[in-house]
Design an enzyme around this catalytic site. Structure first.
Site, PDB file in Angstrom:
ATOM      1  N   HIS A  18       0.858  -1.189   0.000  1.00 45.99           N
ATOM      2  CA  HIS A  18       0.000   0.000   0.000  1.00 45.99           C
ATOM      3  C   HIS A  18       0.896   1.242   0.000  1.00 45.99           C
ATOM      4  O   HIS A  18       2.134   1.123   0.023  1.00 45.99           O
ATOM      5  CB  HIS A  18      -1.007  -0.031   1.150  1.00 45.99           C
ATOM      6  CG  HIS A  18      -0.420  -0.079   2.536  1.00 45.99           C
ATOM      7  ND1 HIS A  18       0.504   0.828   3.011  1.00 45.99           N
ATOM      8  CD2 HIS A  18      -0.649  -0.936   3.573  1.00 45.99           C
ATOM      9  CE1 HIS A  18       0.806   0.551   4.258  1.00 45.99           C
ATOM     10  NE2 HIS A  18       0.139  -0.526   4.628  1.00 45.99           N
ATOM     11  N   HIS A  21       3.887   1.538   2.478  1.00 38.69           N
ATOM     12  CA  HIS A  21       5.116   0.828   2.072  1.00 38.69           C
ATOM     13  C   HIS A  21       5.802   1.586   0.931  1.00 38.69           C
ATOM     14  O   HIS A  21       7.022   1.700   0.885  1.00 38.69           O
ATOM     15  CB  HIS A  21       4.797  -0.596   1.596  1.00 38.69           C
ATOM     16  CG  HIS A  21       3.997  -1.404   2.574  1.00 38.69           C
ATOM     17  ND1 HIS A  21       2.763  -1.927   2.264  1.00 38.69           N
ATOM     18  CD2 HIS A  21       4.242  -1.757   3.856  1.00 38.69           C
ATOM     19  CE1 HIS A  21       2.298  -2.583   3.305  1.00 38.69           C
ATOM     20  NE2 HIS A  21       3.167  -2.492   4.293  1.00 38.69           N
ATOM     21  N   CYS A 128       2.776 -11.790  19.934  1.00 41.73           N
ATOM     22  CA  CYS A 128       1.789 -11.274  18.973  1.00 41.73           C
ATOM     23  C   CYS A 128       2.268 -11.626  17.575  1.00 41.73           C
ATOM     24  O   CYS A 128       3.320 -11.136  17.140  1.00 41.73           O
ATOM     25  CB  CYS A 128       1.628  -9.755  19.108  1.00 41.73           C
ATOM     26  SG  CYS A 128       0.615  -9.078  17.768  1.00 41.73           S
ATOM     27  N   CYS A 131       2.598  -8.625  15.069  1.00 43.28           N
ATOM     28  CA  CYS A 131       3.863  -7.877  15.141  1.00 43.28           C
ATOM     29  C   CYS A 131       5.059  -8.798  14.946  1.00 43.28           C
ATOM     30  O   CYS A 131       6.171  -8.320  14.736  1.00 43.28           O
ATOM     31  CB  CYS A 131       4.057  -7.224  16.501  1.00 43.28           C
ATOM     32  SG  CYS A 131       2.838  -6.021  16.964  1.00 43.28           S
ATOM     33  N   CYS A 146      -2.895  -6.307  21.839  1.00 43.01           N
ATOM     34  CA  CYS A 146      -1.808  -5.579  21.190  1.00 43.01           C
ATOM     35  C   CYS A 146      -2.427  -4.307  20.609  1.00 43.01           C
ATOM     36  O   CYS A 146      -3.415  -4.388  19.870  1.00 43.01           O
ATOM     37  CB  CYS A 146      -1.205  -6.439  20.077  1.00 43.01           C
ATOM     38  SG  CYS A 146      -0.293  -5.462  18.880  1.00 43.01           S
ATOM     39  N   HIS A 149      -2.619  -4.496  16.715  1.00 45.29           N
ATOM     40  CA  HIS A 149      -3.387  -5.545  16.049  1.00 45.29           C
ATOM     41  C   HIS A 149      -4.726  -5.853  16.716  1.00 45.29           C
ATOM     42  O   HIS A 149      -5.471  -6.715  16.226  1.00 45.29           O
ATOM     43  CB  HIS A 149      -2.526  -6.804  15.866  1.00 45.29           C
ATOM     44  CG  HIS A 149      -1.367  -6.542  14.944  1.00 45.29           C
ATOM     45  ND1 HIS A 149      -0.135  -6.130  15.403  1.00 45.29           N
ATOM     46  CD2 HIS A 149      -1.298  -6.543  13.602  1.00 45.29           C
ATOM     47  CE1 HIS A 149       0.656  -5.920  14.369  1.00 45.29           C
ATOM     48  NE2 HIS A 149      -0.026  -6.156  13.266  1.00 45.29           N
ATOM     49  N   LYS A 294      -6.020   6.438  10.285  1.00 46.01           N
ATOM     50  CA  LYS A 294      -5.027   5.385  10.090  1.00 46.01           C
ATOM     51  C   LYS A 294      -5.469   4.479   8.934  1.00 46.01           C
ATOM     52  O   LYS A 294      -6.641   4.138   8.842  1.00 46.01           O
ATOM     53  CB  LYS A 294      -4.919   4.582  11.400  1.00 46.01           C
ATOM     54  CG  LYS A 294      -3.744   3.653  11.412  1.00 46.01           C
ATOM     55  CD  LYS A 294      -3.621   2.912  12.726  1.00 46.01           C
ATOM     56  CE  LYS A 294      -2.660   1.752  12.504  1.00 46.01           C
ATOM     57  NZ  LYS A 294      -2.502   0.891  13.634  1.00 46.01           N
ATOM     58  N   LYS A 297      -7.212  -2.100   6.379  1.00 45.41           N
ATOM     59  CA  LYS A 297      -8.070  -2.877   5.485  1.00 45.41           C
ATOM     60  C   LYS A 297      -9.519  -2.818   5.945  1.00 45.41           C
ATOM     61  O   LYS A 297     -10.436  -2.654   5.147  1.00 45.41           O
ATOM     62  CB  LYS A 297      -7.604  -4.335   5.520  1.00 45.41           C
ATOM     63  CG  LYS A 297      -7.110  -4.818   4.190  1.00 45.41           C
ATOM     64  CD  LYS A 297      -6.802  -6.272   4.315  1.00 45.41           C
ATOM     65  CE  LYS A 297      -6.542  -6.884   2.980  1.00 45.41           C
ATOM     66  NZ  LYS A 297      -6.177  -8.291   3.124  1.00 45.41           N
TER      67      LYS A 297
HETATM   68  N1  MSP Z   1       9.159  -7.308   7.733  1.00 47.10           N
HETATM   69  C1  MSP Z   1       9.330  -6.245   8.649  1.00 47.10           C
HETATM   70  C2  MSP Z   1      10.620  -5.495   8.381  1.00 47.10           C
HETATM   71  C3  MSP Z   1      11.859  -6.331   8.421  1.00 47.10           C
HETATM   72  S1  MSP Z   1      13.279  -5.414   8.036  1.00 47.10           S
HETATM   73  C4  MSP Z   1      14.553  -6.428   8.369  1.00 47.10           C
HETATM   74  C5  MSP Z   1       8.151  -5.270   8.542  1.00 47.10           C
HETATM   75  N2  MSP Z   1       7.448  -5.310   7.410  1.00 47.10           N
HETATM   76  S2  MSP Z   1       6.150  -4.451   7.100  1.00 47.10           S
HETATM   77  O1  MSP Z   1       5.764  -4.845   5.766  1.00 47.10           O
HETATM   78  O2  MSP Z   1       5.181  -4.632   8.122  1.00 47.10           O
HETATM   79  O3  MSP Z   1       6.528  -2.938   7.149  1.00 47.10           O
HETATM   80  C6  MSP Z   1       7.577  -2.433   6.398  1.00 47.10           C
HETATM   81  C7  MSP Z   1       7.711  -0.940   6.531  1.00 47.10           C
HETATM   82  O4  MSP Z   1       6.540  -0.273   6.039  1.00 47.10           O
HETATM   83  C8  MSP Z   1       7.939  -0.484   7.956  1.00 47.10           C
HETATM   84  O5  MSP Z   1       9.103   0.324   7.972  1.00 47.10           O
HETATM   85  C9  MSP Z   1       6.728   0.349   8.252  1.00 47.10           C
HETATM   86  O6  MSP Z   1       7.088   1.409   9.058  1.00 47.10           O
HETATM   87  C10 MSP Z   1       6.315   0.843   6.872  1.00 47.10           C
HETATM   88  N3  MSP Z   1       4.911   1.264   6.864  1.00 47.10           N
HETATM   89  C11 MSP Z   1       3.791   0.490   6.928  1.00 47.10           C
HETATM   90  N4  MSP Z   1       2.698   1.325   6.979  1.00 47.10           N
HETATM   91  C12 MSP Z   1       3.067   2.638   6.961  1.00 47.10           C
HETATM   92  C13 MSP Z   1       2.399   3.878   6.952  1.00 47.10           C
HETATM   93  N5  MSP Z   1       1.086   3.994   7.026  1.00 47.10           N
HETATM   94  N6  MSP Z   1       3.167   5.018   6.883  1.00 47.10           N
HETATM   95  C14 MSP Z   1       4.535   4.948   6.747  1.00 47.10           C
HETATM   96  N7  MSP Z   1       5.180   3.784   6.747  1.00 47.10           N
HETATM   97  C15 MSP Z   1       4.499   2.604   6.935  1.00 47.10           C
HETATM   98  O7  MSP Z   1       7.933  -4.502   9.470  1.00 47.10           O
END
Ligand code: MSP
Length: 478
Positions: A18, A21, A128, A131, A146, A149, A294, A297
């Protein structure tokens, strides 16, 4: 100057990407493009990838009724192609189910074990799976859930292997002391420093009950805790070689603020234990909401980066997201603000400027161009842009860039150069010269901020002494 190694977190594949990411990936990509421009492409390595050895993956595959490896293939392909679609220039893409990763993990774990930092124990506590983290009572909300979640963590009691994180408290504090810029922004640094000062507990690094994951080399009946394996991706992607010139150069991890502890406490301690140099920098960015809410989904407000890219193009996606709020802080993304940015800064701003200047210079100067010139003002403008990017003030750099666009548009309009050229061509030429210098600045730095439009800008600026043809850079979105 040392080489630059930039990483994004590796993403969980239980869902498709999304814009949260995409925000992190686009920011890192923008920094990579900046360092390629200023240091040379061969001095920069930028990597991303997918974090696959997670219980989330198993659950998602089961929900879909798909065999796990088929699911992983499909989802990793989805993440990779999303990044390709939105113009991410990664040099490598690592998947944690690849052999090169598994081998590096095994090697590193053996080194940590040989150092005496892994021991067997009994884990009793809360976990969790959302997380993928062990939780303390104090981490939970008033319902015992959590907070991220909204679910009660699972109570676990099992034989585990532990990593002696507690032994690294002093060494971590010393590292932070000796490297004041290790973790930025400063607010995050203070947060992590207080966390370390409170005292560190050893952490469980294996799960006996986990269905999926990399077997623990010292006891293959256990699977390695997903975070302990995931962090190692930053070395496995360099063919597992910590002697790689990119690991020996300047290593910067870009992460979200939610995963700073893993990167600034656990990961450095693992590296210290294995006798490997630590990363020089970790930059933790903030989170953003969509229209003040926030993204989730269940609320149905998740925005796909591909959808925005298809409608507005990749440059709009990049600068619209990164220009919404300063990198490192929290912020909000709104469609109205995004549309306004597109209309005023892209279509009506930089796009309009290029188009008008090139058309006017064709009309009044037969498309002739001014010879390149070196001047303090030009150097200073470039230096100012570069110092903002180097400080990772990406929004400020975007604002500075569009400030140059605005100034040029003001000059164009205030001098009414299209009228001036008819009465005083020499005076008009001075204006055109200044406008051409602005276009040059904008075209060069578009390699960083507007990479999709950069070739068209260069084409409009043409060859040595002649401009190219004018074109429309940002058309009205469909
Ligand atoms: N798999 C772990 C990271 C392992 S690194 C060795 C993870 N993955 S994640 O897919 O959940 O998240 C990846 C990144 O996306 C995180 O840095 C998280 O902060 C970022 N974001 C997810 N949603 C976000 C927003 N709404 N806004 C900004 N960044 C966000 O954690």
């Amino acid at each position: 100057m040392p080489s630059t190694y930039l990483t994004t977190p590796i993403y969980y594949v239980n869902d498709v990407p999304h814009i949260g990411h995409a925000y992190c990936t686009l920011a890192t990509d923008t920094l990579a493009r900046f360092y390629r421009m200023t240091q040379g492409a061969d001095q920069v390595c930028f990597v991303t990838g997918t974090d696959e050895n997670s219980q989330k993956t198993v659950d998602a595959a089961t929900m879909r009724g798909t065999e796990i490896y088929t699911y992983l293939e499909d989802m990793a392909g989805n993440w990779r192609s999303t990044w390709e679609t939105i113009g991410i220039s990664f040099d490598d893409f690592i998947r944690t189910t690849e052999d090169r990763h598994i081998q590096t993990v095994e090697n590193l774990l053996k080194r940590i074990y040989d150092k005496g930092d892994i021991y067997e124990g009994l884990y009793k506590g809360l976990y969790c799976s959302g997380c993928e983290t062990f939780k303390k009572e104090s981490d939970l909300d008033e319902k015992g859930h959590c907070p991220d979640h909204k679910k009660a963590p699972e109570a676990l009691e099992e034989a585990n292997y532990f990593f002696r994180l507690s032994d690294y408290q002093d060494r971590l504090l010393e590292y932070f002391e000796a490297h004041p810029f290790f973790l930025q922004p400063a607010s995050r640094r203070n947060e992590i420093l207080s966390f370390i000062k409170e005292g560190l507990d050893d952490i469980s690094i294996s799960r006996e009950s986990a269905e999926f994951g990399i077997p623990l080399p010292m006891n293959p009946d256990h699977k390695i805790y997903v975070w302990f394996d995931a962090l190692i991706n930053y070395i496995s992607v360099l063919s597992g070689r910590e002697a790689d010139p990119f690991w020996e150069g300047e290593v910067t991890h870009i992460v979200g603020k939610d995963i700073t502890r893993f990167h600034c406490v656990i990961w450095p301690a693992m590296l210290m234990s294995a006798g490997i140099k630590l990363p020089e920098k970790v930059f933790a960015h903030g989170f953003f909401t969509v229209e003040g809410v926030k993204m989730s989904k269940s609320l149905g407000n998740v925005i796909s980066p591909v959808e925005l890219s298809e409608k507005y193009g990749n440059d709009a996606l990049r600068c619209g997201l990164l220009g919404s709020f300063e990198f490192g802080g929290d912020g909000d993304f709104s469609r109205a603000q995004f549309d306004k940015f597109y209309e005023t800064k892209l279509a009506g701003g930089v796009g309009n400027l290029f188009n008008r200047v090139v058309i006017l210079m064709h009309k009044f100067m037969e498309g002739a161009k001014f010879a390149p010139e070196a001047s303090e003002a030009i150097d200073q403008r470039q230096a100012e842009f570069e110092s903002l990017m180097d400080a990772k003030k990406i929004k400020a750099a975007i604002d500075f860039y569009f400030g140059v666009v605005d100034q040029a548009n003001v000059l164009l309009n205030e001098t009414e150069v299209w009228k001036l050229a008819k009465t005083d061509l020499e005076a008009a030429k001075k204006v055109f010269q200044s406008l051409q210098r602005s276009l040059e600045f904008l075209a060069i730095n578009a390699e960083v901020l507007l990479p999709e439009s950069a070739p068209q800008m260069q084409a409009m600026l043409g060859e040595e002494d002649r401009l190219g043809e004018a074109c429309i850079l940002f058309a009205k979105p469909e």
